[in-house]
Scaffold this motif. Structure first.
Motif, mmCIF file in Angstrom:
data_model
loop_
_atom_site.group_PDB
_atom_site.id
_atom_site.type_symbol
_atom_site.label_atom_id
_atom_site.label_comp_id
_atom_site.label_asym_id
_atom_site.label_seq_id
_atom_site.Cartn_x
_atom_site.Cartn_y
_atom_site.Cartn_z
ATOM 1 N N ALA B 60 -0.553 13.002 3.521
ATOM 2 C CA ALA B 60 -0.854 12.327 2.249
ATOM 3 C C ALA B 60 0.442 11.797 1.630
ATOM 4 C CB ALA B 60 -1.530 13.303 1.290
ATOM 5 N N ALA B 63 1.421 8.672 3.401
ATOM 6 C CA ALA B 63 0.588 7.533 3.006
ATOM 7 C C ALA B 63 1.026 7.000 1.647
ATOM 8 C CB ALA B 63 -0.884 7.956 2.963
ATOM 9 N N LEU B 64 1.287 7.918 0.737
ATOM 10 C CA LEU B 64 1.702 7.499 -0.593
ATOM 11 C C LEU B 64 3.073 6.820 -0.548
ATOM 12 C CD1 LEU B 64 1.115 7.333 -3.552
ATOM 13 C CD2 LEU B 64 2.034 9.634 -3.849
ATOM 14 N N ALA B 67 2.695 3.302 0.559
ATOM 15 C CA ALA B 67 2.202 2.463 -0.534
ATOM 16 C C ALA B 67 3.304 2.250 -1.573
ATOM 17 C CB ALA B 67 0.971 3.099 -1.175
ATOM 18 N N ALA B 68 4.127 3.251 -1.751
ATOM 19 C CA ALA B 68 5.210 3.147 -2.731
ATOM 20 C C ALA B 68 6.178 2.036 -2.344
ATOM 21 C CB ALA B 68 5.950 4.474 -2.835
#
Lengths: 302, 302
Positions: B60, B63-64, B67-68
């Motif tokens: 997770a 994934a974040l 996106a960041a």
DNA sequence: GTCGTGGATGTAGCGTCGCTTCATGGACGT
DNA sequence: ACGTCCATGAAGCGACGCTACATCCACGAC
């Protein structure tokens, strides 16, 4: 480059002023003004310019607001990236709909979403003019809006509005059971001259459809009343105070009214879901939207 | 979803730990740890997990962090959107280069950029192993790096590294003027067996080229010294303490050394500019990068 | 003309949030 | 077993952004 300030800039553009922006952001106008000031200082260029007692964005401000939209989308994508690890989506989604759309769709939507569990849908009914639907996307996640079939698209003030078609609903001629046309299987535009009409207010979504129907018979409609709420209009029709154009799936429930299909003219309204692109990235929002689309599809087919 | 916290998460991933991330962000480890904690609380899932005395990102978290990266890019794009209204770009750009690259490129870059006016270039020379060049992009805007021609690409720890090729430089055999090979127009791999080599340290960019050259003659090279700085190596060659592989444009300036081209083996290094994608959006950075590319092109051609 | 209203913008003051400093607790190497 | 390294917790302080209030300007009414 504070992200909140960027969102504020966008709100100022879409809402058309500091005070209105402050409203949707749940802030005071002073806070909004201060954010714009610091943002402009950072940017090094004037982002807004005064016009009358209000203001508007400069070209630089517009460019920045455009970019700010992408920032908001990126951030919501980041949030969504986490949510996929969180099991089935959970949260609260705000939905707004015009009355007849709300009546048609919201009950079914709520039961469908309730089956999923964990998602709270908060509904609002909003009655706004055609051009004001887009502005609602700053207040709620999903706006259910309608427009004349074949008519103008949505006016999007640089918001990159997402439009999701839900259904098309024919507009039938609603007459009281005692009306001469009540027994007919269908009517043509020519049959409708010299009638008292119950129309919607000027500028509201299906106002122009009536004008188009009348134009097909070379006449101008005689408008007796302007009623925005279809169920009120239907009551008036049932009582014999005039005839009206009403959406087929929504109207015709009351005993005193007959819906007669209109042939020779294409009369209908389209119901769309409107979303701000950043809101559209949220996983819960997507989920609710999917349910809404599925529900509308069922209605559209049968 | 604080943007600074997202940037922190990325730094923790690329730098491989809280302390190292705090370093590049100019924060204390405690602050970084607190940011991760609040971010994880918001996300609702664990973003990091302890491993030994350090930590790594969970799936997770990864994934974040991905996106960041997009968030950071979007924000820099927003900043750039303003800068285009600001006339010629102004600001400070940090550039890092390995020694010989710095020697070759930085003087020309500084004079070129000075001509534009308003841009300050701050230079640093960094000597790092092949795998560590990418990590430098967290510290400076543009990293000038080199790697063996045809060798491995850059190792990018989920950073979406932008790689801009600058030039290719052949590696010649550097010998002292008194060396038997000094008079030759070119040499082959077979001519180089049984020589004392001055090589670079293991893991550093052109270390493997020497091994490849030796392999072409079926032997393993005899390494007398390991010197990373080419000008030091050149001084040793001039003094007759061995031979070396040196880049053609950079070396050969001292009187006591001859550069003899190597035929039959493809020996060279590629010089690239490395940038973090968000940094690459900055207008000043792009400007300096353009100058760097143009300069490198000139050198490459003649 | 004056007055009243609506809207944007400054100023003072307060709350909050995030940072640093210092202390704690595991995990690894010697 | 001890020292070191690294992440994390608690306390305290500073800074930033908000609200509340006052001011100013533009427009419309009378």
């Amino acid at each position: 480059m504070d992200v909140r300030a960027l969102a504020t800039l966008r709100a100022v553009r879409t809402q058309g002023g500091v005070t209105a922006a402050a409203e949707v952001l749940h802030l005071t106008p002073s806070a909004v003004s201060q954010q714009l000031a610091t943002l402009g200082r950072e940017a090094g260029v004037a982002l807004t310019e005064r016009v009358g007692r209000g203001l508007r964005l400069t070209s630089a401000g517009n460019a920045l607001a455009d970019a700010a939209g992408d920032v908001a989308v990126a951030i919501e994508r980041a949030r969504a990236a986490c949510d996929v690890f969180l099991g089935s989506p959970v949260g609260v989604v705000d939905v707004s709909a015009f009355q007849s759309g709300a009546q048609l769709l919201l009950p079914g939507l709520l039961t469908r979403v309730a089956r999923l569990g964990g998602i709270t849908v908060r509904c609002t009914d909003e009655d706004v003019a055609q051009d004001d639907f887009a502005a609602l996307t700053d207040r709620v996640d999903i706006v259910v809006a309608h427009r004349p079939d074949g008519g103008a698209e949505w006016t999007d003030a640089g918001r990159g509005l997402r439009v999701v078609p839900l259904l098309r609903e024919p507009l039938d001629v609603a007459v009281g059971v005692g009306h001469p046309l009540a027994g007919r299987d269908d009517v043509r535009a020519a049959d409708l001259v010299d009638q008292d009409w119950i129309a919607v207010r000027e500028g509201f979504p299906v106002a122009r459809v009536l004008a188009a129907v009348a134009a097909a018979s070379g006449s101008t409609p005689r408008v007796a009343h302007r009623i925005n709420d279809f169920s009120v209009a239907e009551a008036l029709v049932a009582a014999g105070h005039g005839i009206s154009l009403l959406p087929r799936h929504t109207a015709g429930r009351s005993a005193g009214v007959r819906l007669v299909p209109l042939t020779g003219v294409r009369a209908g309204r389209r119901v769309d879901a409107l979303l701000r692109p950043d809101r559209a990235e949220r996983l819960v929002v997507r989920t609710v939207l999917d349910e809404l689309v599925a529900l509308a599809g069922e209605i559209d087919r049968g």
